[in-house]
Design a protein around this motif. Structure first.
Motif, PDB file in Angstrom:
ATOM      1  N   ALA A 263       0.808  -1.214   0.000  1.00 25.91           N
ATOM      2  CA  ALA A 263       0.000   0.000   0.000  1.00 25.91           C
ATOM      3  C   ALA A 263       0.840   1.262   0.000  1.00 25.91           C
ATOM      4  CB  ALA A 263      -0.937  -0.004   1.219  1.00 25.91           C
ATOM      5  N   THR A 264       2.148   1.132   0.165  1.00 21.85           N
ATOM      6  CA  THR A 264       3.017   2.304   0.100  1.00 21.85           C
ATOM      7  C   THR A 264       3.468   2.601  -1.325  1.00 21.85           C
ATOM      8  OG1 THR A 264       4.923   0.895   0.586  1.00 21.85           O
ATOM      9  CG2 THR A 264       3.873   1.995   2.439  1.00 21.85           C
ATOM     10  N   ARG A 265       2.894   1.933  -2.307  1.00 21.94           N
ATOM     11  CA  ARG A 265       3.305   2.178  -3.688  1.00 21.94           C
ATOM     12  C   ARG A 265       2.895   3.582  -4.136  1.00 21.94           C
ATOM     13  NH1 ARG A 265       2.607  -3.231  -7.444  1.00 21.94           N
ATOM     14  NH2 ARG A 265       3.879  -4.607  -6.151  1.00 21.94           N
ATOM     15  N   VAL A 266       3.771   4.187  -4.919  1.00 16.41           N
ATOM     16  CA  VAL A 266       3.481   5.485  -5.511  1.00 16.41           C
ATOM     17  C   VAL A 266       3.522   5.345  -7.021  1.00 16.41           C
ATOM     18  CG1 VAL A 266       4.316   6.859  -3.569  1.00 16.41           C
ATOM     19  CG2 VAL A 266       5.922   6.125  -5.336  1.00 16.41           C
ATOM     20  N   ASN A 267       2.946   6.307  -7.715  1.00 15.32           N
ATOM     21  CA  ASN A 267       3.031   6.306  -9.173  1.00 15.32           C
ATOM     22  C   ASN A 267       3.923   7.454  -9.630  1.00 15.32           C
ATOM     23  OD1 ASN A 267       1.414   8.701  -9.304  1.00 15.32           O
ATOM     24  ND2 ASN A 267      -0.421   7.437  -9.102  1.00 15.32           N
ATOM     25  N   TRP A 268       4.138   7.511 -10.930  1.00 14.93           N
ATOM     26  CA  TRP A 268       5.066   8.510 -11.463  1.00 14.93           C
ATOM     27  C   TRP A 268       4.586   9.930 -11.192  1.00 14.93           C
ATOM     28  CZ3 TRP A 268       9.909   7.951 -12.772  1.00 14.93           C
ATOM     29  CH2 TRP A 268      10.546   8.980 -13.484  1.00 14.93           C
ATOM     30  N   ASP A 269       3.281  10.131 -11.256  1.00 11.18           N
ATOM     31  CA  ASP A 269       2.749  11.464 -11.020  1.00 11.18           C
ATOM     32  C   ASP A 269       2.992  11.902  -9.580  1.00 11.18           C
ATOM     33  OD1 ASP A 269       1.170  13.787 -11.982  1.00 11.18           O
ATOM     34  OD2 ASP A 269      -0.201  13.145 -10.404  1.00 11.18           O
ATOM     35  N   ASP A 270       2.851  10.960  -8.615  1.00 13.96           N
ATOM     36  CA  ASP A 270       3.180  11.283  -7.225  1.00 13.96           C
ATOM     37  C   ASP A 270       4.621  11.777  -7.112  1.00 13.96           C
ATOM     38  OD1 ASP A 270       0.698  10.494  -6.143  1.00 13.96           O
ATOM     39  OD2 ASP A 270       1.341   8.404  -6.005  1.00 13.96           O
ATOM     40  N   LEU A 271       5.524  11.069  -7.781  1.00  9.36           N
ATOM     41  CA  LEU A 271       6.942  11.398  -7.687  1.00  9.36           C
ATOM     42  C   LEU A 271       7.256  12.733  -8.350  1.00  9.36           C
ATOM     43  CD1 LEU A 271       8.256   7.809  -8.454  1.00  9.36           C
ATOM     44  CD2 LEU A 271       8.458   8.996  -6.260  1.00  9.36           C
ATOM     45  N   MET A 272       6.659  12.972  -9.514  1.00  8.05           N
ATOM     46  CA  MET A 272       6.909  14.240 -10.194  1.00  8.05           C
ATOM     47  C   MET A 272       6.271  15.411  -9.443  1.00  8.05           C
ATOM     48  SD  MET A 272       8.908  13.741 -12.786  1.00  8.05           S
ATOM     49  CE  MET A 272       9.731  12.648 -11.615  1.00  8.05           C
ATOM     50  N   SER A 273       5.118  15.178  -8.847  1.00  5.17           N
ATOM     51  CA  SER A 273       4.485  16.233  -8.058  1.00  5.17           C
ATOM     52  C   SER A 273       5.338  16.573  -6.843  1.00  5.17           C
ATOM     53  CB  SER A 273       3.088  15.781  -7.612  1.00  5.17           C
ATOM     54  OG  SER A 273       2.228  15.633  -8.718  1.00  5.17           O
ATOM     55  N   ALA A 274       5.859  15.527  -6.193  1.00  2.51           N
ATOM     56  CA  ALA A 274       6.713  15.766  -5.035  1.00  2.51           C
ATOM     57  C   ALA A 274       7.988  16.506  -5.434  1.00  2.51           C
ATOM     58  CB  ALA A 274       7.056  14.434  -4.366  1.00  2.51           C
TER      59      ALA A 274
END
Length: 411
Positions: A25-36
């Protein structure tokens, strides 16, 4: 966009931290990473640590090869490399011939080799030994990884302080209160055909676009690039490793999904984008070489070399790389042209700020402990040095009851 926090993660998923680790459940997607990266970019002065795990127990003696040692040659009559075959490092040692890029980094003083790294009273089990290396607790079992405890101490509620790009979140990134985020590269699938063409068109940035439109386009282009890197196909595809049940006794399943080069390419892109991650983990499996070792290991070390060398050059001073395996192999070859589970082995530390060269004492092949090499450097010394010099954390907050360091590992 709201800042992505671990609390928000767990609230949205409705599970506990333990459940998050178990079910991804701690998975992130590319958009999460780019937003961060856009909303909370990492200060370029902050150190980044990239940990590469070689699963299966890499044979250190055929990695950093004592080719001029008569004991080595006699113990491995068909498996040993001759002096003229290795890439000379000095002191009678040479790199495996599959590691030409790392030899160039060595010549440029960008590769440090810490010799004889292990722990007292070693365990030959893949799973127990890997647990020891990942928790930094050789005598007692503990429920947290060494970098997971670093997260507990420093990360607060931010799950993006550390990121795994491996198929599974490794125990080293699981703390008692905090866990790293996960961006596994297997299973990425993009549309093909006319829909795929339309998707690609969305990733083209046009002149005069507003900031947010351009950012969306770049994100789409990044996802497509990642899929192409992983599979060689613009549409991506499902990438799976060996069946863990089939590999349970081979110690290799944990590194089976996706090429190391693809993992490190994603890490480099995130570092360049300013993602807030201070720690990344990647892996390569298959090193449990009980038979036909020479060709298998050289192929794997060539893959390691071709992934690491461009990555280190690409990230420059922005990251330090640690490469380790759960144990080395025994000195004497077995009857199947391979080697059995051993103890101490070399650890690589790479980066522009590393003091290249040999560190620690080379184990004596004529002075063995029941056929095994004797440890000359405690693995926690390496960890403590990285915590201090790369992550800026007092090692005693993470590794209890141990005060050792590798004193001259950095410039």
């Amino acid at each position: 966009m709201d800042t992505l926090t671990r609390r928000r993660f767990l609230t949205l998923s409705g599970v506990t931290a333990a459940g998050a680790l178990a079910f991804g459940a701690t998975r992130v997607n590319w958009d999460d990473l780019m937003s961060a990266a856009a909303d909370n970019p990492l200060d370029p002065s902050r150190g980044v640590l990239v940990v590469v795990t070689l699963y299966g127990g890499n044979d250190g003696l055929n990695t950093v090869v004592p080719a001029e040692d008569r004991v080595y040659q006699d113990a491995r009559p068909d498996l040993a490399y001759r002096p003229e075959e290795v890439l000379g490092l000095g002191e009678g040692l040479g790199l495996n011939p599959g590691m030409k890029g790392l030899k160039q980094l060595w010549d440029e003083r960008g590769l440090a080799i810490v010799r004889g790294v292990g722990y007292a009273q070693p365990d030959h089990s893949h799973f127990r030994s890997m647990a020891i290396w990942q928790t930094a607790s050789p005598r007692t079992s503990v429920p947290s990884g060494w970098l997971g405890r670093w997260l507990d101490e420093t990360a607060g509620d931010d799950p993006l302080r550390a990121l795994s790009v491996e198929p599974l979140l490794p125990p080293l990134l699981a703390g008692e209160r905090t866990a790293a985020a996960s961006f596994p590269l297997n299973g990425l699938k993009l549309p093909s055909g006319p829909l795929g063409d339309a998707f690609s068109a969305l990733g083209a940035v046009s002149d005069g676009e507003e900031h947010w439109q351009a950012r969306v386009a770049r994100s789409i282009a990044d996802v497509r690039h990642t899929a192409t890197t992983l599979t060689g196909s613009p549409s991506g595809g499902q990438i799976t490793g060996d069946d863990p049940d089939d590999q349970r006794d081979k110690g290799s399943s944990a590194g089976g999904g996706g090429a190391l080069g693809a993992q490190l390419d994603v890490v480099a892109r995130l570092i360049e984008a300013g993602a807030p991650c201070r720690v990344y983990s990647a892996s390569l499996g298959g090193f449990d070489t009980h038979s036909d070792e020479r060709a298998t290991q050289q192929r794997l070390l060539s893959e390691l070399d071709s992934a690491l060398t461009p990555f280190v050059r690409r990230v420059g001073k922005r990251a330090v790389v640690l490469v380790y395996s759960e144990f080395g192999r025994r000195v004497r070859a077995n009857a199947s042209d391979g080697t059995d589970h051993g103890t101490a082995g070399p650890v690589f530390v790479l980066g522009a700020n590393v003091r290249g060269g040999f560190h620690g004492e080379q184990p004596d092949l004529a002075d063995l402990d029941d056929g095994d090499l004797k440890q000359t450097t405690d693995f926690r010394d390496v960890y403590a040095t990285l915590l201090d010099r790369v992550l800026g954390t007092e090692p005693g907050r993470v590794i209890k009851d141990h005060n050792g360091r590798v004193g001259d590992l950095f410039t």
